[in-house]
Design a protein around this motif. Structure first.
Motif, PDB file in Angstrom:
ATOM      1  N   ALA A  54     -65.146 -28.289 -34.448  1.00  0.00           N
ATOM      2  CA  ALA A  54     -65.326 -28.262 -33.081  1.00  0.00           C
ATOM      3  C   ALA A  54     -65.473 -26.762 -32.140  1.00  0.00           C
ATOM      4  CB  ALA A  54     -64.154 -29.116 -32.302  1.00  0.00           C
ATOM      5  N   SER A  55     -66.314 -26.430 -31.353  1.00  0.00           N
ATOM      6  CA  SER A  55     -66.514 -25.050 -30.979  1.00  0.00           C
ATOM      7  C   SER A  55     -66.759 -25.247 -29.588  1.00  0.00           C
ATOM      8  CB  SER A  55     -67.526 -24.367 -31.704  1.00  0.00           C
ATOM      9  OG  SER A  55     -67.968 -23.064 -31.163  1.00  0.00           O
ATOM     10  N   LEU A  56     -66.324 -24.424 -28.764  1.00  0.00           N
ATOM     11  CA  LEU A  56     -66.459 -24.339 -27.245  1.00  0.00           C
ATOM     12  C   LEU A  56     -68.014 -23.812 -27.145  1.00  0.00           C
ATOM     13  CD1 LEU A  56     -63.279 -23.429 -25.601  1.00  0.00           C
ATOM     14  CD2 LEU A  56     -64.221 -25.613 -25.679  1.00  0.00           C
ATOM     15  N   GLU A  57     -68.376 -23.019 -28.032  1.00  0.00           N
ATOM     16  CA  GLU A  57     -69.798 -22.637 -28.036  1.00  0.00           C
ATOM     17  C   GLU A  57     -70.753 -23.764 -28.212  1.00  0.00           C
ATOM     18  OE1 GLU A  57     -70.559 -19.427 -27.136  1.00  0.00           O
ATOM     19  OE2 GLU A  57     -68.464 -19.211 -26.864  1.00  0.00           O
ATOM     20  N   LEU A  58     -70.430 -24.646 -28.939  1.00  0.00           N
ATOM     21  CA  LEU A  58     -71.300 -25.706 -29.103  1.00  0.00           C
ATOM     22  C   LEU A  58     -71.165 -26.952 -28.399  1.00  0.00           C
ATOM     23  CD1 LEU A  58     -71.232 -25.169 -33.263  1.00  0.00           C
ATOM     24  CD2 LEU A  58     -73.165 -24.339 -31.259  1.00  0.00           C
ATOM     25  N   ASP A  59     -69.821 -27.318 -28.124  1.00  0.00           N
ATOM     26  CA  ASP A  59     -69.327 -28.586 -27.569  1.00  0.00           C
ATOM     27  C   ASP A  59     -70.086 -28.722 -26.153  1.00  0.00           C
ATOM     28  OD1 ASP A  59     -67.853 -28.608 -29.811  1.00  0.00           O
ATOM     29  OD2 ASP A  59     -66.120 -28.508 -28.828  1.00  0.00           O
ATOM     30  N   VAL A  60     -69.979 -29.936 -25.804  1.00  0.00           N
ATOM     31  CA  VAL A  60     -70.724 -30.297 -24.328  1.00  0.00           C
ATOM     32  C   VAL A  60     -69.590 -30.527 -23.677  1.00  0.00           C
ATOM     33  CG1 VAL A  60     -72.650 -31.066 -25.007  1.00  0.00           C
ATOM     34  CG2 VAL A  60     -71.028 -32.666 -24.884  1.00  0.00           C
ATOM     35  N   VAL A  61     -68.218 -30.568 -24.217  1.00  0.00           N
ATOM     36  CA  VAL A  61     -67.060 -30.733 -23.139  1.00  0.00           C
ATOM     37  C   VAL A  61     -65.884 -29.831 -23.905  1.00  0.00           C
ATOM     38  CG1 VAL A  61     -67.344 -33.166 -22.553  1.00  0.00           C
ATOM     39  CG2 VAL A  61     -66.288 -32.589 -24.641  1.00  0.00           C
ATOM     40  N   GLU A  84     -77.608 -27.723 -19.810  1.00  0.00           N
ATOM     41  CA  GLU A  84     -78.599 -27.967 -20.787  1.00  0.00           C
ATOM     42  C   GLU A  84     -79.839 -27.843 -20.257  1.00  0.00           C
ATOM     43  OE1 GLU A  84     -79.627 -31.942 -23.629  1.00  0.00           O
ATOM     44  OE2 GLU A  84     -78.613 -32.127 -21.890  1.00  0.00           O
ATOM     45  N   ALA A  85     -80.372 -28.225 -18.944  1.00  0.00           N
ATOM     46  CA  ALA A  85     -81.700 -28.354 -18.468  1.00  0.00           C
ATOM     47  C   ALA A  85     -82.235 -26.925 -18.238  1.00  0.00           C
ATOM     48  CB  ALA A  85     -81.909 -28.837 -16.979  1.00  0.00           C
ATOM     49  N   ILE A  86     -81.277 -26.083 -17.874  1.00  0.00           N
ATOM     50  CA  ILE A  86     -81.759 -24.441 -17.764  1.00  0.00           C
ATOM     51  C   ILE A  86     -82.041 -23.824 -19.226  1.00  0.00           C
ATOM     52  CG2 ILE A  86     -80.729 -22.033 -17.050  1.00  0.00           C
ATOM     53  CD1 ILE A  86     -81.355 -23.963 -14.717  1.00  0.00           C
ATOM     54  N   GLU A  87     -81.035 -24.183 -19.900  1.00  0.00           N
ATOM     55  CA  GLU A  87     -81.217 -23.585 -21.378  1.00  0.00           C
ATOM     56  C   GLU A  87     -82.660 -24.034 -22.176  1.00  0.00           C
ATOM     57  OE1 GLU A  87     -77.753 -24.541 -23.469  1.00  0.00           O
ATOM     58  OE2 GLU A  87     -76.648 -22.798 -22.592  1.00  0.00           O
ATOM     59  N   MET A  88     -82.712 -25.404 -21.871  1.00  0.00           N
ATOM     60  CA  MET A  88     -84.123 -25.957 -22.434  1.00  0.00           C
ATOM     61  C   MET A  88     -85.346 -25.247 -21.738  1.00  0.00           C
ATOM     62  SD  MET A  88     -83.403 -30.167 -22.855  1.00  0.00           S
ATOM     63  CE  MET A  88     -85.011 -30.448 -23.201  1.00  0.00           C
ATOM     64  N   ALA A 235    -100.073 -29.897  -6.770  1.00  0.00           N
ATOM     65  CA  ALA A 235    -101.141 -29.756  -6.026  1.00  0.00           C
ATOM     66  C   ALA A 235    -100.968 -29.276  -4.473  1.00  0.00           C
ATOM     67  CB  ALA A 235    -101.973 -31.138  -5.724  1.00  0.00           C
ATOM     68  N   SER A 236     -99.405 -29.338  -4.216  1.00  0.00           N
ATOM     69  CA  SER A 236     -99.140 -28.990  -2.906  1.00  0.00           C
ATOM     70  C   SER A 236     -98.368 -27.550  -2.749  1.00  0.00           C
ATOM     71  CB  SER A 236     -98.307 -30.134  -2.489  1.00  0.00           C
ATOM     72  OG  SER A 236     -98.826 -31.308  -2.076  1.00  0.00           O
ATOM     73  N   ALA A 237     -97.944 -27.070  -4.058  1.00  0.00           N
ATOM     74  CA  ALA A 237     -97.161 -25.975  -4.114  1.00  0.00           C
ATOM     75  C   ALA A 237     -97.634 -25.096  -5.223  1.00  0.00           C
ATOM     76  CB  ALA A 237     -95.746 -26.573  -4.734  1.00  0.00           C
ATOM     77  N   ASN A 238     -97.349 -23.650  -4.802  1.00  0.00           N
ATOM     78  CA  ASN A 238     -97.957 -22.745  -5.574  1.00  0.00           C
ATOM     79  C   ASN A 238     -96.771 -22.434  -6.756  1.00  0.00           C
ATOM     80  OD1 ASN A 238     -99.071 -20.592  -6.761  1.00  0.00           O
ATOM     81  ND2 ASN A 238     -98.351 -19.115  -4.907  1.00  0.00           N
ATOM     82  N   ILE A 239     -96.949 -22.940  -7.928  1.00  0.00           N
ATOM     83  CA  ILE A 239     -95.704 -22.955  -8.874  1.00  0.00           C
ATOM     84  C   ILE A 239     -96.164 -22.100 -10.008  1.00  0.00           C
ATOM     85  CG2 ILE A 239     -94.613 -24.285 -10.712  1.00  0.00           C
ATOM     86  CD1 ILE A 239     -95.034 -26.611  -8.788  1.00  0.00           C
ATOM     87  N   ASP A 240     -95.482 -21.143 -10.537  1.00  0.00           N
ATOM     88  CA  ASP A 240     -95.579 -20.159 -11.459  1.00  0.00           C
ATOM     89  C   ASP A 240     -95.452 -20.771 -12.723  1.00  0.00           C
ATOM     90  OD1 ASP A 240     -96.212 -18.128  -9.854  1.00  0.00           O
ATOM     91  OD2 ASP A 240     -94.180 -17.437  -9.740  1.00  0.00           O
ATOM     92  N   SER A 241     -94.483 -21.740 -13.038  1.00  0.00           N
ATOM     93  CA  SER A 241     -94.272 -22.365 -14.339  1.00  0.00           C
ATOM     94  C   SER A 241     -93.356 -23.492 -14.123  1.00  0.00           C
ATOM     95  CB  SER A 241     -93.370 -21.506 -15.239  1.00  0.00           C
ATOM     96  OG  SER A 241     -92.094 -21.153 -14.659  1.00  0.00           O
ATOM     97  N   LEU A 242     -93.820 -24.604 -14.887  1.00  0.00           N
ATOM     98  CA  LEU A 242     -93.189 -25.675 -14.599  1.00  0.00           C
ATOM     99  C   LEU A 242     -93.057 -26.537 -16.112  1.00  0.00           C
ATOM    100  CD1 LEU A 242     -92.507 -28.261 -12.844  1.00  0.00           C
ATOM    101  CD2 LEU A 242     -94.721 -29.056 -13.119  1.00  0.00           C
ATOM    102  N   GLU A 243     -91.647 -26.972 -16.254  1.00  0.00           N
ATOM    103  CA  GLU A 243     -91.390 -27.755 -17.466  1.00  0.00           C
ATOM    104  C   GLU A 243     -90.823 -28.997 -17.107  1.00  0.00           C
ATOM    105  OE1 GLU A 243     -92.194 -26.692 -20.524  1.00  0.00           O
ATOM    106  OE2 GLU A 243     -92.631 -24.644 -20.139  1.00  0.00           O
ATOM    107  N   ILE A 244     -91.105 -30.252 -18.171  1.00  0.00           N
ATOM    108  CA  ILE A 244     -90.832 -31.459 -17.699  1.00  0.00           C
ATOM    109  C   ILE A 244     -89.989 -31.697 -18.870  1.00  0.00           C
ATOM    110  CG2 ILE A 244     -91.216 -33.840 -17.275  1.00  0.00           C
ATOM    111  CD1 ILE A 244     -94.070 -32.756 -16.117  1.00  0.00           C
ATOM    112  N   PHE A 245     -88.894 -32.281 -18.906  1.00  0.00           N
ATOM    113  CA  PHE A 245     -88.047 -32.830 -20.002  1.00  0.00           C
ATOM    114  C   PHE A 245     -87.444 -33.983 -19.737  1.00  0.00           C
ATOM    115  CE2 PHE A 245     -86.521 -28.459 -19.230  1.00  0.00           C
ATOM    116  CZ  PHE A 245     -87.544 -27.783 -20.093  1.00  0.00           C
TER     117      PHE A 245
END
Length: 245
Positions: A54-61, A84-88, A235-245
């Motif tokens: 177990a490691s606080l660098e790897l654990d989710v809790v 997790e979303a930001i890192e992805m 179609a309604s916004a000027n988006i530079d980049s978009l990712e879907i997870f």
């Protein structure tokens, strides 16, 4: 053998206080030689399994975290959901890591914030000077005590007019995150577009939205609904980049 059986009986799976982590990853299989033959078998997936301390660098809790009655456990789960979303996002595409200098000291808005995990992450990770934490529900005491957190105990629809009257917020929101539970999935994007139209957002705003499906159960149905919302949003916004997870 008997030693392996006895060792297995001594293992306990627990969400807290664990000493080791078991990681299971499904491995992508290239459609090369033998791929079609493998598809004939029911168990045709390939997995890699590993055990690590177990490691606080790897654990989710935090493995030393003790369950408390102040909602801290819920805060932790929400905190790491956004982390997790930001890192992805940073690991995918060509945009790379977000420029911390651009967001340091910025103003952020957290919709559907209770119990406050996302608000806490925005303060700690992005160094936001102010996070408007909007939710009719309560925030955990550990979040309320953060000087950068401003709890607006109401719905975002009621908070928007107040924020537009606030000169410190109008046109200054650089980060918009939302984990609201909405009956209509498209409202998640529409509320962000409304804030942009009214002039609440800065010229460049980073956003994270959770699109929650309340109709249909299959992945195909979910993907179709998300695709419709995303297409209309783009179609309604000027988006530079978009990712879907």
């Amino acid at each position: 053998n008997d030693d392996s059986i006895n060792a297995a009986r001594q293992l306990t799976i627990a969400p807290k206080g664990f000493s080791h982590m078991l990681s299971v990853v499904e491995v992508y299989q290239d459609k090369g030689r033998g791929w079609e033959r493998r598809q004939q078998y029911a168990n045709n997936k390939l997995y890699m399994i590993g055990v690590s301390p177990a490691s606080l660098e790897l654990d989710v809790v935090d493995t030393n975290n003790i369950m408390a009655d102040d909602g801290s456990d819920n805060v932790n789960r929400a905190y790491y959901k956004l982390k997790e979303a930001i890192e992805m996002y940073e690991a995918s595409g060509s945009h790379g890591k977000l420029h911390q200098d651009f967001y340091d000291g910025s103003i952020a808005l957290d919709c559907g914030s209770s119990p406050g995990g996302w608000t806490k992450y925005l303060i700690e990770h992005f160094g936001c000077q102010k996070v408007y934490s909007i939710d009719p529900g309560e925030l955990a005491p550990s979040v309320l005590e953060l000087k950068e957190a401003s709890h607006m105990q109401m719905k975002i629809q009621d908070a928007l007019p107040l924020l537009l009257e606030n000169e410190a917020a109008k046109g200054q929101v650089k980060i918009w995150v939302s984990d609201m539970c909405l009956h209509n999935m498209e409202d998640q994007a529409n509320l962000l577009l409304l804030a942009k139209e009214k002039g609440l957002l800065a010229s460049k705003t980073f956003f994270v939205l959770t699109l929650k499906c309340v109709v249909g159960r299959s992945k195909l149905s979910y993907d179709s609904q998300v695709g419709t919302v995303v297409d209309a949003f783009c179609a309604s916004a000027n988006i530079d980049s978009l990712e879907i997870f």
